[in-house]
Design a protein around this motif. Structure first.
Motif, PDB file in Angstrom:
ATOM      1  N   PRO A  75      66.498  25.717   3.750  1.00  0.00           N
ATOM      2  CA  PRO A  75      66.275  26.144   2.368  1.00  0.00           C
ATOM      3  C   PRO A  75      64.793  26.079   1.995  1.00  0.00           C
ATOM      4  N   THR A  76      64.419  26.937   1.054  1.00  0.00           N
ATOM      5  CA  THR A  76      63.049  26.959   0.540  1.00  0.00           C
ATOM      6  C   THR A  76      62.883  25.825  -0.455  1.00  0.00           C
ATOM      7  N   PRO A  77      61.804  25.029  -0.303  1.00  0.00           N
ATOM      8  CA  PRO A  77      61.588  23.917  -1.241  1.00  0.00           C
ATOM      9  C   PRO A  77      61.439  24.427  -2.676  1.00  0.00           C
ATOM     10  N   VAL A  78      61.871  23.625  -3.637  1.00  0.00           N
ATOM     11  CA  VAL A  78      61.793  23.974  -5.058  1.00  0.00           C
ATOM     12  C   VAL A  78      60.323  24.135  -5.447  1.00  0.00           C
ATOM     13  N   GLY A  79      60.022  25.165  -6.219  1.00  0.00           N
ATOM     14  CA  GLY A  79      58.666  25.408  -6.691  1.00  0.00           C
ATOM     15  C   GLY A  79      57.832  26.252  -5.749  1.00  0.00           C
TER      16      GLY A  79
END
Length: 86
Positions: free
Chosen positions: A2-6
């Protein structure tokens, strides 16, 4: 992963940096050529057992028709190797 938040993600397909056109097209061209060659060899070996002549253009047309027909409902291309029945 998953892509990190932000984190911002660029839209699009991306680029093939450092790759030439020949390198990018080698796989998509080589695989069908190798599959066709393997299919012709298989057809000729089965034809030789029965004393029949194999017409390469007809084999190519048959491969194309089988692959198109199986791809229509979302299937896989037809296998080239088959088991000979005695």
């Amino acid at each position: 992963m998953p892509t990190p938040v932000g984190t911002t993600v660029e839209a699009g397909l991306g680029t093939a940096r450092g790759a030439s056109v020949a390198q990018v097209l080698l796989g998509p061209v080589a695989v069908p050529v190798a599959r066709y060659g393997a299919g012709i060899i298989t057809a000729r070996s089965f034809g030789a057992r029965k004393g029949e002549t194999v017409i390469a253009n007809s084999e190519l047309t048959g491969f194309a028709a089988a692959n198109i027909a199986s791809g229509r409902p979302g299937g896989f291309p037809s296998p080239l190797r088959t088991r000979a029945q005695p």
